[in-house]
Design a protein around this motif. Structure first.
Motif, PDB file in Angstrom:
ATOM      1  N   THR A   1     -10.038   5.182  -9.014  1.00 12.65           N
ATOM      2  CA  THR A   1      -9.318   4.161  -8.254  1.00 12.65           C
ATOM      3  C   THR A   1     -10.215   2.946  -8.053  1.00 12.65           C
ATOM      4  O   THR A   1     -11.439   3.027  -8.195  1.00 12.65           O
TER       5      THR A   1
ATOM      6  N   ILE B   1      -4.880   2.554  -9.595  1.00 14.38           N
ATOM      7  CA  ILE B   1      -5.089   3.979  -9.848  1.00 14.38           C
ATOM      8  C   ILE B   1      -4.965   4.258 -11.333  1.00 14.38           C
ATOM      9  O   ILE B   1      -3.960   3.923 -11.967  1.00 14.38           O
TER      10      ILE B   1
ATOM     11  N   TYR C   1      -5.472   0.015 -15.417  1.00 12.19           N
ATOM     12  CA  TYR C   1      -4.979   1.005 -14.463  1.00 12.19           C
ATOM     13  C   TYR C   1      -3.494   1.234 -14.691  1.00 12.19           C
ATOM     14  O   TYR C   1      -2.798   0.388 -15.241  1.00 12.19           O
TER      15      TYR C   1
END
Length: 142
Positions: free
Chosen positions: A130, A70, A100
């Motif tokens: 994501t 994410i 991420y």
């Protein structure tokens, strides 16, 4: 710091946190009181924070798991973390380095439920994007 005996005890507890003091003492070739004292010390020092349930059998085999990377808008990190904690299918959340910011471990009852949860995560305020990887097989878990 923990020593090699503590590490062995932790390994045994990871394999079966419900093992009796007697079983642990036999496996480590020490007295019951030694095991009780080691566990008490590990708990008091925060090395052992708690004990958990490992799912097994048909229920575990029917679970679908995904690792979700994410990317978060930095000013909304705290809000995003709180929102992710509210999603019951998110079993673990890690802050990581790299492209991420977070990795969430998501466990669902079906692919349909997993898809809905992934949509929910992608729609959270603060989530920029994501990337998901569905686990095909767990080779081992400690």
């Amino acid at each position: 710091m923990i020593n090699t005996q503590d590490q062995k005890l932790l390994m045994l507890l990871r394999q079966n946190a419900r093992a009796s003091i007697t079983e642990l003492a036999k496996a480590m070739h020490v007295s019951r009181s030694t095991i009780q004292n080691r566990i008490a010390r590990l708990e008091a020092s925060g090395v052992i924070r708690g004990y958990s349930v490992q799912l097994g059998g048909e229920f575990s085999a029917s679970q679908v798991e995904a690792h979700v990377s994410i990317k978060v808008f930095q000013k909304l990190t705290a809000r995003t973390n709180a929102s992710l904690e509210d999603i019951s299918q998110v079993s673990q959340l890690f802050s990581v380095s790299g492209e991420y910011d977070l990795i969430a471990i998501v466990q669902a009852q079906s692919l349909e439920e997993l898809s809905a949860v992934l949509d929910d995560i992608g729609n959270l305020e603060g989530v920029e994007r994501t990337n998901s990887a569905v686990v095909l097989e767990t080779r081992f878990r400690r």
